[in-house]
Design a protein around this motif. Sequence first.
Motif, PDB file in Angstrom:
ATOM      1  N   ALA A 155      32.687 -55.462   1.581  1.00 27.10           N
ATOM      2  CA  ALA A 155      33.284 -56.785   1.702  1.00 27.10           C
ATOM      3  C   ALA A 155      34.752 -56.666   2.102  1.00 27.10           C
ATOM      4  N   GLY A 156      35.225 -57.661   2.850  1.00 28.36           N
ATOM      5  CA  GLY A 156      36.603 -57.637   3.308  1.00 28.36           C
ATOM      6  C   GLY A 156      37.612 -57.597   2.179  1.00 28.36           C
ATOM      7  N   ARG A 157      37.390 -58.396   1.130  1.00 33.39           N
ATOM      8  CA  ARG A 157      38.360 -58.407   0.034  1.00 33.39           C
ATOM      9  C   ARG A 157      38.415 -57.056  -0.675  1.00 33.39           C
ATOM     10  N   GLU A 158      37.277 -56.380  -0.791  1.00 36.44           N
ATOM     11  CA  GLU A 158      37.279 -55.058  -1.424  1.00 36.44           C
ATOM     12  C   GLU A 158      38.080 -54.053  -0.590  1.00 36.44           C
ATOM     13  N   LEU A 159      37.975 -54.136   0.722  1.00 37.05           N
ATOM     14  CA  LEU A 159      38.758 -53.252   1.578  1.00 37.05           C
ATOM     15  C   LEU A 159      40.237 -53.625   1.537  1.00 37.05           C
ATOM     16  N   PHE A 160      40.533 -54.924   1.479  1.00 35.40           N
ATOM     17  CA  PHE A 160      41.927 -55.346   1.343  1.00 35.40           C
ATOM     18  C   PHE A 160      42.549 -54.793   0.061  1.00 35.40           C
ATOM     19  N   LYS A 161      41.774 -54.720  -1.006  1.00 36.57           N
ATOM     20  CA  LYS A 161      42.296 -54.169  -2.260  1.00 36.57           C
ATOM     21  C   LYS A 161      42.738 -52.718  -2.074  1.00 36.57           C
ATOM     22  N   LEU A 162      41.951 -51.952  -1.325  1.00 38.11           N
ATOM     23  CA  LEU A 162      42.309 -50.558  -1.081  1.00 38.11           C
ATOM     24  C   LEU A 162      43.572 -50.462  -0.224  1.00 38.11           C
ATOM     25  N   ALA A 163      43.617 -51.257   0.844  1.00 35.68           N
ATOM     26  CA  ALA A 163      44.801 -51.250   1.710  1.00 35.68           C
ATOM     27  C   ALA A 163      46.033 -51.716   0.943  1.00 35.68           C
ATOM     28  N   ALA A 164      45.859 -52.720   0.089  1.00 34.98           N
ATOM     29  CA  ALA A 164      46.973 -53.238  -0.698  1.00 34.98           C
ATOM     30  C   ALA A 164      47.517 -52.174  -1.641  1.00 34.98           C
ATOM     31  N   ALA A 165      46.626 -51.464  -2.330  1.00 33.00           N
ATOM     32  CA  ALA A 165      47.048 -50.449  -3.290  1.00 33.00           C
ATOM     33  C   ALA A 165      47.897 -49.373  -2.624  1.00 33.00           C
ATOM     34  N   LYS A 166      47.600 -49.067  -1.362  1.00 32.30           N
ATOM     35  CA  LYS A 166      48.350 -48.042  -0.649  1.00 32.30           C
ATOM     36  C   LYS A 166      49.726 -48.540  -0.205  1.00 32.30           C
ATOM     37  N   ASN A 167      50.004 -49.808  -0.460  1.00 31.96           N
ATOM     38  CA  ASN A 167      51.308 -50.385  -0.146  1.00 31.96           C
ATOM     39  C   ASN A 167      51.966 -50.994  -1.381  1.00 31.96           C
ATOM     40  N   GLY A 168      51.539 -50.556  -2.559  1.00 32.59           N
ATOM     41  CA  GLY A 168      52.151 -51.012  -3.794  1.00 32.59           C
ATOM     42  C   GLY A 168      51.792 -52.426  -4.193  1.00 32.59           C
ATOM     43  N   LEU A 169      50.694 -52.954  -3.656  1.00 35.32           N
ATOM     44  CA  LEU A 169      50.266 -54.319  -3.938  1.00 35.32           C
ATOM     45  C   LEU A 169      49.032 -54.306  -4.829  1.00 35.32           C
ATOM     46  N   GLU A 170      48.833 -55.397  -5.561  1.00 35.43           N
ATOM     47  CA  GLU A 170      47.697 -55.530  -6.464  1.00 35.43           C
ATOM     48  C   GLU A 170      46.750 -56.606  -5.951  1.00 35.43           C
ATOM     49  N   PRO A 171      45.525 -56.670  -6.492  1.00 35.29           N
ATOM     50  CA  PRO A 171      44.585 -57.711  -6.054  1.00 35.29           C
ATOM     51  C   PRO A 171      45.153 -59.119  -6.160  1.00 35.29           C
ATOM     52  N   ARG A 172      45.970 -59.387  -7.172  1.00 37.26           N
ATOM     53  CA  ARG A 172      46.532 -60.737  -7.307  1.00 37.26           C
ATOM     54  C   ARG A 172      47.523 -61.073  -6.193  1.00 37.26           C
ATOM     55  N   ASP A 173      47.970 -60.054  -5.438  1.00 35.55           N
ATOM     56  CA  ASP A 173      48.894 -60.285  -4.323  1.00 35.55           C
ATOM     57  C   ASP A 173      48.184 -60.724  -3.048  1.00 35.55           C
ATOM     58  N   LEU A 174      46.849 -60.724  -3.043  1.00 36.43           N
ATOM     59  CA  LEU A 174      46.098 -60.969  -1.812  1.00 36.43           C
ATOM     60  C   LEU A 174      45.799 -62.452  -1.643  1.00 36.43           C
ATOM     61  N   PRO A 175      46.404 -63.103  -0.647  1.00 39.24           N
ATOM     62  CA  PRO A 175      46.099 -64.509  -0.363  1.00 39.24           C
ATOM     63  C   PRO A 175      44.913 -64.617   0.581  1.00 39.24           C
ATOM     64  N   PRO A 176      44.482 -65.826   0.925  1.00 34.37           N
ATOM     65  CA  PRO A 176      43.464 -65.986   1.973  1.00 34.37           C
ATOM     66  C   PRO A 176      43.941 -65.382   3.298  1.00 34.37           C
ATOM     67  N   SER A 177      43.013 -64.847   4.053  1.00 30.60           N
ATOM     68  CA  SER A 177      43.346 -64.151   5.299  1.00 30.60           C
ATOM     69  C   SER A 177      42.937 -64.972   6.516  1.00 30.60           C
ATOM     70  N   LEU A 178      43.466 -64.561   7.669  1.00 33.84           N
ATOM     71  CA  LEU A 178      43.018 -65.041   8.971  1.00 33.84           C
ATOM     72  C   LEU A 178      42.018 -64.049   9.537  1.00 33.84           C
ATOM     73  N   SER A 179      41.211 -64.489  10.500  1.00 31.76           N
ATOM     74  CA  SER A 179      40.339 -63.537  11.186  1.00 31.76           C
ATOM     75  C   SER A 179      40.345 -63.807  12.682  1.00 31.76           C
ATOM     76  N   PHE A 180      40.242 -62.715  13.438  1.00 32.81           N
ATOM     77  CA  PHE A 180      40.249 -62.769  14.890  1.00 32.81           C
ATOM     78  C   PHE A 180      38.932 -62.223  15.446  1.00 32.81           C
ATOM     79  N   PHE A 181      38.464 -62.848  16.521  1.00 35.42           N
ATOM     80  CA  PHE A 181      37.318 -62.425  17.342  1.00 35.42           C
ATOM     81  C   PHE A 181      35.973 -62.983  16.911  1.00 35.42           C
ATOM     82  N   GLN A 182      35.899 -63.741  15.838  1.00 32.12           N
ATOM     83  CA  GLN A 182      34.654 -64.430  15.493  1.00 32.12           C
ATOM     84  C   GLN A 182      35.041 -65.871  15.146  1.00 32.12           C
TER      85      GLN A 182
END
Length: 274
Positions: A155-182
């Motif tokens: 799932a996209g949010r699960e992958l965002f959690k991994l990317a966030a952690a590598k930048n010092g961010l937590e799951p609560r830091d993740l807002p709604p996202s935009l998407s391109f190409f669909q």
Amino acid sequence: MATATTYGARDHARAQEGARAEAMPVVPATDWPDPPCEAGHLVWAETVAGGNYTHRVLARGTELRLTDLRGDACAHLLLFAADRPWERLNVADTVKVQWNAYLGEGRLLLSDQGRVLAAVVADTSGRHDALCGTSTLVRNAGRYGDGTPQSPSPAGRELFKLAAAKNGLEPRDLPPSLSFFQGVEVREDGTLDFTGSAGPGTSVTLRAEQDVTVLIANVPHPVDPRAEYVSTPLEVLAWRAGATAPGDPLWDATPEGCRAFLNTAEFLAARGLA
């Protein structure tokens, strides 16, 4: 080559130098073949597999081009001000301030501080979405049987959690996202019409108007009606350019956009950054 010993494993690993996979970063980025700019200006070059993610901190004035290589990529995007992650992409403000729910060339990606994080400076796809966000663990588990990052259907949010952690961010830091190409459009009755992809080879180019942390998850759109998990490679290229300045047609395209650029310029000037 035997890998049963430490020496064998080391020799095997070293023998992989120079090997290329279909989806991988190219380091240094300047080794990317046929770059869209002067080769020395390229700062990020990567192909992101379907069901995978990437992240990078980009300097103000960097241009970021995303390309749907085969027609079934979907680039879910989050942006954060690089040194103050509490200022982040606000999809609701991006839509309502510009009086438009559809992304495309000339649109600005705004923070909740009324400032511009990035601008869309080119778009050959026209199939994007600012309404639905990305997929979740629960939804993917229901649709595909699993949504964890290591599964065949992350799932996209699960992958965002991994990317966030590598930048010092937590799951609560993740807002709604935009998407391109669909793409998604709203019908007269308020329901959503999934318009899908514009086809392979289309691209969208963003210009960073501040130093930004970029998180990207390449996963199927959450309202894609296909029963199978379909996600194909996404090309990511970024190069040094220049931020939008007064007098640029993009700066003055709308009163709301001009105000957002002025807010950004004032903030950066006060910090000695512009």
